[in-house]
Design an enzyme around this catalytic site. Structure first.
Site: not given
Length: 220
Positions: A128-129
């Site tokens: 989720d980066e």
């Protein structure tokens, strides 16, 4: 082709010599290599773009960041790197399922892409980066405004099937050349600043500072 559509081809031309050793004519052999080129383009796309979001992946991001740093060095310019992480994404993924999590990642990626300029790069770094590379930065205020625009773009709720989600980002930023001259250093420092944003309560933006780095090293 006969219908006017262009196609990839490979052409071999060989001269044919006459009895006196002079060239009398040529023989050409042409091969349609459209399928091969299509396959190579697919491989290239897979190597440089994220399958889920369609955004540049880590590999392509590193390449574009390197190019941006070279241009900035030549022009005495500034490059900003934003490292963004979705707050509490694991809770969403675990409670609502990976399919919802994947669709959320796609939407977040789209909103990030819509928030930046055409010459900037938004990449999915992993999980989720996300990483945003801002080129031709005129001032620190430009970076702050861009981070604010990104935060505001995520403020609107995200509807996925019968779920309405509200997500926030923790964002850290590093600047070339102030916070580092190498890509790896800039990424590490922006990542450090992002974790500092989470420590301060999430849903915020934080610049990297030397003092912040010293605190991290001391904790380690």
């Amino acid at each position: 082709r006969k219908d006017g559509v262009a196609f990839w081809n490979e052409l071999h031309v060989s001269p044919v010599l006459g009895e006196e050793g002079d060239v009398t004519h040529f023989v050409a052999i042409i091969n349609d290599i459209s399928e091969r080129m299509k396959y190579e383009q697919q491989l290239e796309h897979k190597a440089n773009y994220d399958d889920l979001t369609g955004l540049p992946n880590r590999n392509l991001m590193h390449d574009r960041l390197a190019q941006a740093l070279i241009r900035a060095q030549r022009r005495d310019g500034v490059v900003a790197l934003l490292f963004a992480d979705i707050d509490r994404f694991k809770i969403i993924n675990d409670s609502l399922g990976h399919q919802v999590g994947d669709r959320l990642l796609v939407t977040v990626g789209q909103r990030l892409r819509e928030s930046v300029r055409a010459n900037d790069t938004v990449a999915r770094y992993g999980g989720d980066e996300f990483v945003v590379v801002l080129t031709d930065v005129a001032s620190v205020d430009d970076v702050t405004q861009m981070a604010t625009r990104i935060t505001e773009s995520l403020a609107a709720p995200i509807a996925i099937d019968d779920q309405t989600l509200r997500v926030t980002l923790s964002i850290g930023a590093s600047l070339y050349p102030r916070d580092g001259r190498e890509a790896a250093t800039l990424i590490k420092n922006a990542d450090t600043a992002m974790y500092r944003s989470k420590e301060l309560g999430r849903n915020r933006f934080q610049f990297f500072t030397a003092e912040l780095n010293e605190q991290v090293l001391e904790r380690r």
